[in-house]
Design a protein around this motif. Structure first.
Motif, PDB file in Angstrom:
ATOM      1  N   CYS A  38       0.820  -1.210   0.000  1.00 19.49           N
ATOM      2  CA  CYS A  38       0.000   0.000   0.000  1.00 19.49           C
ATOM      3  C   CYS A  38       0.858   1.266   0.000  1.00 19.49           C
ATOM      4  CB  CYS A  38      -0.911   0.002   1.222  1.00 19.49           C
ATOM      5  SG  CYS A  38      -0.004   0.038   2.785  1.00 19.49           S
ATOM      6  N   CYS A  72       2.651   2.247   2.838  1.00 21.38           N
ATOM      7  CA  CYS A  72       2.880   2.826   4.167  1.00 21.38           C
ATOM      8  C   CYS A  72       3.992   2.093   4.921  1.00 21.38           C
ATOM      9  CB  CYS A  72       1.589   2.904   4.980  1.00 21.38           C
ATOM     10  SG  CYS A  72       1.185   1.396   5.835  1.00 21.38           S
ATOM     11  N   CYS A 101       3.341  -1.102   7.247  1.00 17.67           N
ATOM     12  CA  CYS A 101       3.235  -2.424   6.614  1.00 17.67           C
ATOM     13  C   CYS A 101       4.631  -2.962   6.277  1.00 17.67           C
ATOM     14  CB  CYS A 101       2.366  -2.350   5.359  1.00 17.67           C
ATOM     15  SG  CYS A 101       0.614  -2.113   5.752  1.00 17.67           S
ATOM     16  N   CYS A 122      -2.423  -4.847  -0.775  1.00 19.20           N
ATOM     17  CA  CYS A 122      -1.236  -4.910   0.077  1.00 19.20           C
ATOM     18  C   CYS A 122      -1.274  -6.224   0.855  1.00 19.20           C
ATOM     19  CB  CYS A 122      -1.225  -3.724   1.038  1.00 19.20           C
ATOM     20  SG  CYS A 122       0.064  -3.814   2.297  1.00 19.20           S
ATOM     21  N   VAL A 165      -0.080  -6.961   3.557  1.00 24.48           N
ATOM     22  CA  VAL A 165      -0.142  -6.813   5.009  1.00 24.48           C
ATOM     23  C   VAL A 165      -1.518  -6.340   5.471  1.00 24.48           C
ATOM     24  CG1 VAL A 165       0.924  -5.745   7.036  1.00 24.48           C
ATOM     25  CG2 VAL A 165       2.322  -6.295   5.034  1.00 24.48           C
ATOM     26  N   CYS A 166      -1.966  -5.198   4.934  1.00 25.34           N
ATOM     27  CA  CYS A 166      -3.202  -4.601   5.455  1.00 25.34           C
ATOM     28  C   CYS A 166      -4.426  -4.871   4.589  1.00 25.34           C
ATOM     29  CB  CYS A 166      -3.001  -3.104   5.634  1.00 25.34           C
ATOM     30  SG  CYS A 166      -2.783  -2.218   4.071  1.00 25.34           S
TER      31      CYS A 166
HETATM   32 ZN    ZN Z   1      -0.458  -1.998   3.691  1.00 23.42          ZN
END
Ligand code: ZN
Length: 476
Positions: A430, A432, A435, A459, A461-462
């Protein structure tokens, strides 16, 4: 033949214990030894000869790009480091400082260079006066010192050798273009000289050089699936030019601030060669930078005419520009085969009475272990073309190994599984920092490089929309 296998047995199994294999190879092939001060290395003649060949290849490419070699002092006033805030923060923990000299405490402590942006920036501000002085492109070959806690020969040592190129330009576009041009030079050099395929591109903000606007990297996959950052090229924008006042009179007479770049590769590249190409027998060196490209081993050396034929062949190959050794020691041929294989010499020539009589030589390739009979009548040409073939095939083999170990993942579990299996893992991001940090915490993998031109939905992660695709790997 009892001695056969002697060297092979001394090297740890590459598949069972890769770190021990690496240590065995660098020490037993006499590339390197440990220095008396913890974290330092002695580069022995066999290792240094590889470095000299790397220098020769890079110097030719730098000259073509208009970069000139120069030399700057080892000692840098500490105050220089404080001029660029991010830079000082990035390097402070690893700088070694001289506080005493000549039996007295110095008025100002002096840093042993960890890199030379600050001192070269200072000199550039003197040398750049007018737009006519730009672009300014200098390079130096030198040692640098970064106080490291955990060290390994070639990969991470307190002192190492490298080159650092530094340029100043009139415009942002020209500077950034030059940083990318040098990245391209590196990639071509890695592939054609070291037979190492690399992924190139931009680093994330977290991973970029302290003080740079953009860091471009080349990442190579080692045999164990880890990534080795093999060189970087940085676009500095005006960060250093402002801090060090690299200013010039423009064409209209107005005062302008320059834009700078820096780029470097180090003796780490020798570690990259070892860990990209090495195998259970030891080193495998790409012919372009191998100190010895070809070794002649006599068979039944005591028989009349064998030594003479070997010497004649050696002279012929040398005259054609091949780096050749003639092993006329009294070890058995089998012992010699093992030793030269361990040392990674790309081609071995066996020459005995029957070969000489038939006007032939037996050539064994170190990379594939294939043997072929070639005519002695145009030996130099056939050895050179065999070396070129080995060079090319080594790159293709390394590329095939890497390609089979690049995988995609869509969540954290997938990234973890991928890197555990020794892969490079491509995943959506994403953008950020949180992450990126989380991936490092949970998988010990880091964002190596942007996979430019690729897209993923989310993403890993998120789960938010992915803005980029990142290549994640564990790294040296
Ligand atoms: Zn992310």
């Amino acid at each position: 033949m009892a001695k056969e296998g002697q060297f092979v047995e001394q090297i740890a199994d590459i598949n069972a214990d890769f770190p021990q294999w690496y240590t065995d190879v660098v020490l037993k092939t006499k590339l390197v030894d440990y220095g008396p001060v913890k974290g330092t290395m002695v580069i022995r003649p066999y290792g240094y000869a590889i470095w000299e060949n790397i220098q020769e290849q890079l110097n030719a490419r730098f000259r073509k790009a208009g970069v000139q070699n120069a030399y700057f002092p080892l000692l840098i006033p500490m105050s220089y480091f404080t001029k660029e805030a991010e830079h000082v923060e990035g390097f402070a923990p690893e700088v070694a400082v001289v506080t005493h000299a000549g039996g007295e405490e110095l008025a100002e402590p002096l840093a042993i260079r960890p890199t030379s942006e600050t001192i070269i920036g200072t000199m550039m501000s003197k040398w750049v006066q007018s737009y006519r002085d730009l672009p300014l492109k200098v390079n130096q070959w030198c040692n640098v010192m970064r106080w490291e806690k955990t060290t390994r020969p070639f990969l991470r040592t307190s002192e190492f050798l490298w080159h650092e190129g530094h340029t100043a330009h009139a415009s942002a576009e020209e500077a950034e273009e030059f940083a990318l041009q040098m990245l391209g030079v590196y990639k071509e050099f890695m592939e054609n000289c070291l037979a190492i395929p690399v992924l190139t591109g931009r680093k994330t903000e977290k991973e970029r050089f302290a003080g740079a606007v953009a860091t471009y990297t080349m990442e190579a996959m080692m045999r164990d699936g880890k990534s080795l950052q093999s060189g970087t090229s940085h676009y500095m924008g005006q960060n250093f030019a402002k801090a060090f006042e690299i200013q010039y009179q423009g064409q209209e007479g107005n005062l302008q601030t320059a834009y700078t770049t820096s780029f470097g590769v180090s003796t780490r590249l020798i570690g990259a060669i070892i860990m990209t190409h090495g195998d259970e027998r030891g080193l495998l060196l790409p012919p372009v930078v191998a100190p010895t490209q070809c070794v002649i081993v006599p068979i039944a050396a005591r028989k009349g005419g064998v030594v003479e034929a070997c010497e004649k062949l050696k002279t012929e190959l040398e005259a054609a520009g091949v780096r050749v050794a003639f092993d006329n020691t009294d070890n058995s041929p089998g012992w010699k085969f093992n030793e030269w294989e361990m040392k990674g010499v790309p081609v071995r020539i066996e020459l005995g009475p029957r070969d000489i009589e038939a006007g032939k030589m037996v050539c064994a390739r170190r990379d594939t272990l294939e043997k072929s009979e070639l005519s002695l009548s145009n030996a130099a040409e056939s050895v050179k073309s065999l070396l070129a073939q080995v060079q090319k095939d080594m790159l293709e083999a390394a590329r095939a190994r890497r390609e089979s170990r690049i995988v995609y993942a869509d969540d954290m579990a997938g990234i973890l599984a991928g890197v555990e299996e020794g892969n490079f893992v491509k995943a959506g991001w994403c953008g950020c920092r949180a992450c990126e940090d989380k991936i490092k915490e949970e998988t010990a993998a880091t964002a190596r490089v942007y996979a430019e031109g690729e897209t993923r939905e989310t993403c890993a992660v998120c789960g938010e929309k992915a803005k980029h695709v990142i290549v994640y790997a564990r790294a040296y």
